[in-house]
Scaffold this motif. Structure first.
Motif, mmCIF file in Angstrom:
data_model
loop_
_atom_site.group_PDB
_atom_site.id
_atom_site.type_symbol
_atom_site.label_atom_id
_atom_site.label_comp_id
_atom_site.label_asym_id
_atom_site.label_seq_id
_atom_site.Cartn_x
_atom_site.Cartn_y
_atom_site.Cartn_z
ATOM 1 N N UNK A 211 0.815 -1.214 0.000
ATOM 2 C CA UNK A 211 0.000 0.000 0.000
ATOM 3 C C UNK A 211 0.849 1.265 0.000
ATOM 4 N N UNK A 212 2.121 1.121 0.379
ATOM 5 C CA UNK A 212 2.993 2.282 0.466
ATOM 6 C C UNK A 212 2.715 3.131 1.694
ATOM 7 N N UNK A 213 2.214 2.507 2.748
ATOM 8 C CA UNK A 213 1.918 3.225 3.989
ATOM 9 C C UNK A 213 2.438 2.399 5.164
ATOM 10 N N UNK A 214 2.529 3.022 6.316
ATOM 11 C CA UNK A 214 2.925 2.292 7.517
ATOM 12 C C UNK A 214 1.671 1.824 8.235
ATOM 13 N N UNK A 215 1.565 0.520 8.416
ATOM 14 C CA UNK A 215 0.443 -0.049 9.160
ATOM 15 C C UNK A 215 0.908 -0.451 10.556
ATOM 16 N N UNK A 216 0.059 -0.229 11.523
ATOM 17 C CA UNK A 216 0.368 -0.585 12.907
ATOM 18 C C UNK A 216 -0.337 -1.895 13.251
ATOM 19 N N UNK A 217 0.378 -2.784 13.936
ATOM 20 C CA UNK A 217 -0.244 -4.017 14.424
ATOM 21 C C UNK A 217 -0.522 -3.884 15.908
ATOM 22 N N UNK A 218 -1.740 -4.183 16.293
ATOM 23 C CA UNK A 218 -2.154 -4.099 17.694
ATOM 24 C C UNK A 218 -2.572 -5.486 18.171
ATOM 25 N N UNK A 219 -1.824 -6.021 19.119
ATOM 26 C CA UNK A 219 -2.111 -7.351 19.662
ATOM 27 C C UNK A 219 -3.356 -7.306 20.545
ATOM 28 N N UNK A 220 -4.307 -8.171 20.250
ATOM 29 C CA UNK A 220 -5.505 -8.265 21.072
ATOM 30 C C UNK A 220 -5.255 -9.185 22.264
ATOM 31 N N UNK A 221 -5.832 -8.846 23.388
ATOM 32 C CA UNK A 221 -5.836 -9.785 24.511
ATOM 33 C C UNK A 221 -6.861 -10.870 24.224
ATOM 34 N N UNK A 222 -6.800 -11.943 24.999
ATOM 35 C CA UNK A 222 -7.761 -13.022 24.810
ATOM 36 C C UNK A 222 -9.185 -12.520 25.005
ATOM 37 N N UNK A 223 -9.401 -11.697 26.012
ATOM 38 C CA UNK A 223 -10.744 -11.162 26.258
ATOM 39 C C UNK A 223 -11.209 -10.262 25.115
ATOM 40 N N UNK A 224 -10.300 -9.452 24.584
ATOM 41 C CA UNK A 224 -10.657 -8.585 23.460
ATOM 42 C C UNK A 224 -10.994 -9.403 22.223
ATOM 43 N N UNK A 225 -10.208 -10.452 21.977
ATOM 44 C CA UNK A 225 -10.481 -11.309 20.826
ATOM 45 C C UNK A 225 -11.815 -12.024 20.979
ATOM 46 N N UNK A 226 -12.083 -12.490 22.191
ATOM 47 C CA UNK A 226 -13.360 -13.166 22.436
ATOM 48 C C UNK A 226 -14.526 -12.214 22.188
ATOM 49 N N UNK A 227 -14.401 -10.986 22.672
ATOM 50 C CA UNK A 227 -15.478 -10.010 22.485
ATOM 51 C C UNK A 227 -15.692 -9.703 21.011
#
Length: 286
Positions: A211-227
């Motif tokens: 894409x030619x842009x900087x993407x940020x990766x944000x790790x989800x917690x288990x609770x966040x992923x479940x939600x």
């Protein structure tokens, strides 16, 4: 006559395009209007109404069919059983079933994997000729990230450093087309992967470069992923997906096969290749 189910899915759409020029093809759909693609537009694919919950519609859809491509999704129902019963009654010769690579993992005991194993057993015991396709996760699953990439240049996912040898759904469709139209595949089970294992962090980096842009990766917690999953799926499926993610973190999905190359004569497509061809889905409409 070849019958294709799941014609509106990632593999099914690609498969119809490959089969349209190879003879008589029929696609079964609950909503025929959703069957998209040039094959239908050209009138080379017959579209019929069919519902796994309606045995009569299954019988009509399978009339005159020699080989069928079977895709089911209801982990709580008997869709495979009803379809196979109708297929036997209609005189179908062979069924090619889209299953999953996880069935081979002895540590996998989640709801979805148990269901897939049960579906495979039904097919093997049906008396029909059978072929099983067992893909790893589709590269196209990252389309779920597209809204957050477009809006805030961020990918949010669980276990970002866990590897998965995801497969291009176009490769699965190519293998399916060959298996459906060639002899010599009855009684075979094929595990399909990409050429290398990739992680969510790595996929994010590749998408950013393309894409030619900087993407940020944000790790989800288990609770966040479940939600997040609970907003899309019923609780039993959410639990199955989380268990699957834990197996991936332990390395269970990193293995690579050469099956795509063996069956198609070319190397399996990479995640980067798939992403390059679908980059518009992640780009802002500016």
């Amino acid at each position: 006559m070849i019958l294709v189910t799941g014609g509106t899915g990632m593999v099914g759409r690609e498969l119809l395009g490959r089969l349209a020029s190879q003879g008589r093809v029929r696609v079964m759909a609950r909503d025929p209007a959703r069957v998209a693609g040039s094959a239908q537009a050209a009138g080379s694919v017959e579209v019929v109404v069919g519902d796994y919950q309606d045995p009569r519609s299954l019988g009509l859809a399978l009339a005159g069919v020699r080989t069928a491509f079977l895709v089911t999704r209801d982990v709580t129902g008997g869709d495979d059983e009803r379809f196979l019963k109708a297929a036997v009654g209609a005189g179908v010769r062979r069924v090619v079933k889209l299953s999953a690579a996880a069935v081979l993992d002895g540590q996998a005991d989640d709801l979805i994997t148990r269901w897939q194993r049960g579906c495979e057993e039904l097919l093997r015991g049906s008396g029909l000729e059978w072929t099983l396709l067992r893909p790893r996760a589709f590269a196209s699953n990252v389309l779920a990230w597209a809204p957050s990439i477009r809006s805030v240049r961020t990918v949010r996912a669980l276990h970002g450093s866990s590897p998965n040898a995801c497969v291009d759904p176009r490769d699965v469709a190519e293998v399916a087309a060959r298996v459906l139209t060639e002899e010599g595949h009855a009684g075979c089970a094929y595990t399909l992967t990409g050429p290398e294992a990739v992680t969510a962090v790595g996929q994010t980096e590749q998408l950013g470069r393309l894409l030619g842009v900087r993407l940020r990766f944000e790790e989800l917690s288990l609770d966040e992923a479940r939600a997040a999953l609970t907003r899309r799926y019923p609780q039993p499926v959410v639990q199955a997906l989380l268990e699957s993610a834990e197996r991936q973190r332990a390395g269970a999905k990193a293995g690579v096969t050469d099956t795509v190359a063996a069956l198609t004569g070319r190397r399996a497509g990479s995640f980067g290749g798939w992403a390059r061809d679908h980059l518009a889905a992640f780009a802002r409409g500016e």
